[in-house]
Design a protein around this motif. Sequence first.
Motif, PDB file in Angstrom:
ATOM      1  N   ILE A  70      -7.741  -4.975  16.876  1.00 52.69           N
ATOM      2  CA  ILE A  70      -6.318  -4.580  16.398  1.00 52.69           C
ATOM      3  C   ILE A  70      -6.506  -3.481  15.236  1.00 52.69           C
ATOM      4  CG2 ILE A  70      -6.072  -6.362  14.531  1.00 52.69           C
ATOM      5  CD1 ILE A  70      -3.175  -6.647  15.196  1.00 52.69           C
ATOM      6  N   ASP A  71      -5.373  -2.698  15.177  1.00 53.95           N
ATOM      7  CA  ASP A  71      -5.311  -1.210  14.537  1.00 53.95           C
ATOM      8  C   ASP A  71      -4.464  -1.907  13.430  1.00 53.95           C
ATOM      9  OD1 ASP A  71      -5.537   1.056  13.287  1.00 53.95           O
ATOM     10  OD2 ASP A  71      -3.820   1.931  14.449  1.00 53.95           O
ATOM     11  N   VAL A 129      -1.294  -2.624  -6.088  1.00 55.14           N
ATOM     12  CA  VAL A 129      -0.370  -3.037  -5.052  1.00 55.14           C
ATOM     13  C   VAL A 129      -1.306  -2.688  -3.753  1.00 55.14           C
ATOM     14  CG1 VAL A 129       1.423  -2.588  -3.527  1.00 55.14           C
ATOM     15  CG2 VAL A 129       1.795  -2.562  -6.032  1.00 55.14           C
ATOM     16  N   ILE A 130      -1.281  -3.944  -2.876  1.00 53.48           N
ATOM     17  CA  ILE A 130      -1.997  -3.576  -1.462  1.00 53.48           C
ATOM     18  C   ILE A 130      -0.730  -3.629  -0.271  1.00 53.48           C
ATOM     19  CG2 ILE A 130      -3.644  -4.396   0.383  1.00 53.48           C
ATOM     20  CD1 ILE A 130      -5.526  -5.242  -1.604  1.00 53.48           C
ATOM     21  N   THR A 131      -0.716  -2.572   0.513  1.00 55.09           N
ATOM     22  CA  THR A 131       0.445  -2.514   1.495  1.00 55.09           C
ATOM     23  C   THR A 131      -0.310  -2.835   2.958  1.00 55.09           C
ATOM     24  OG1 THR A 131       2.015  -1.590   0.206  1.00 55.09           O
ATOM     25  CG2 THR A 131       2.604  -1.507   2.543  1.00 55.09           C
ATOM     26  N   VAL A 132      -0.201  -3.898   3.449  1.00 56.51           N
ATOM     27  CA  VAL A 132      -0.957  -3.809   4.929  1.00 56.51           C
ATOM     28  C   VAL A 132       0.306  -3.691   6.120  1.00 56.51           C
ATOM     29  CG1 VAL A 132      -2.253  -5.524   6.519  1.00 56.51           C
ATOM     30  CG2 VAL A 132      -2.366  -5.729   3.877  1.00 56.51           C
ATOM     31  N   SER A 133      -0.115  -2.668   6.971  1.00 59.82           N
ATOM     32  CA  SER A 133       1.099  -2.324   8.037  1.00 59.82           C
ATOM     33  C   SER A 133       0.227  -3.002   9.340  1.00 59.82           C
ATOM     34  CB  SER A 133       1.096  -0.930   7.848  1.00 59.82           C
ATOM     35  OG  SER A 133       1.673  -0.467   6.739  1.00 59.82           O
ATOM     36  N   PHE A 134       1.101  -3.315  10.095  1.00 60.81           N
ATOM     37  CA  PHE A 134       0.838  -3.966  11.360  1.00 60.81           C
ATOM     38  C   PHE A 134       1.258  -2.994  12.513  1.00 60.81           C
ATOM     39  CE2 PHE A 134       0.378  -7.321   8.300  1.00 60.81           C
ATOM     40  CZ  PHE A 134      -0.732  -7.977   8.836  1.00 60.81           C
ATOM     41  N   PRO A 135       0.825  -3.131  13.737  1.00 64.11           N
ATOM     42  CA  PRO A 135       1.441  -2.154  14.610  1.00 64.11           C
ATOM     43  C   PRO A 135       2.555  -2.684  15.077  1.00 64.11           C
ATOM     44  CG  PRO A 135      -0.843  -2.907  15.540  1.00 64.11           C
ATOM     45  CD  PRO A 135      -0.575  -3.554  14.026  1.00 64.11           C
TER      46      PRO A 135
END
Length: 103
Positions: free
Chosen positions: A30-31, A40-46
Amino acid sequence: MNIAQFHTLTDQLFNQIELYLDDYADEHDIDLDYETNGNVITVSFPNHSKIIVNTQEPLFQVWLATRKQGYHFDFINDKWICNRTDQSFSDIFAQAVQEQAEQ
């Protein structure tokens, strides 16, 4: 706990988060995109959803915002523990990643 200890612990947590995300993305093909900017950590999903992890230095806490809910964690007995559910950060984070990655 003092500020230096807090920064050491949160730096370790952020490193663990990045390793977890890299492994999860590879294992599930998965990308996932994540960006660390200061505390801050920002995790972005497809699917365009996001998870945000940030530190709250004045409170010595780590906060986690998911698509469904927000959580606050205190460092207790060598773990980041949610102050409402008593679950560990790693358990809640892993569940949120799985849900938001729709895996």
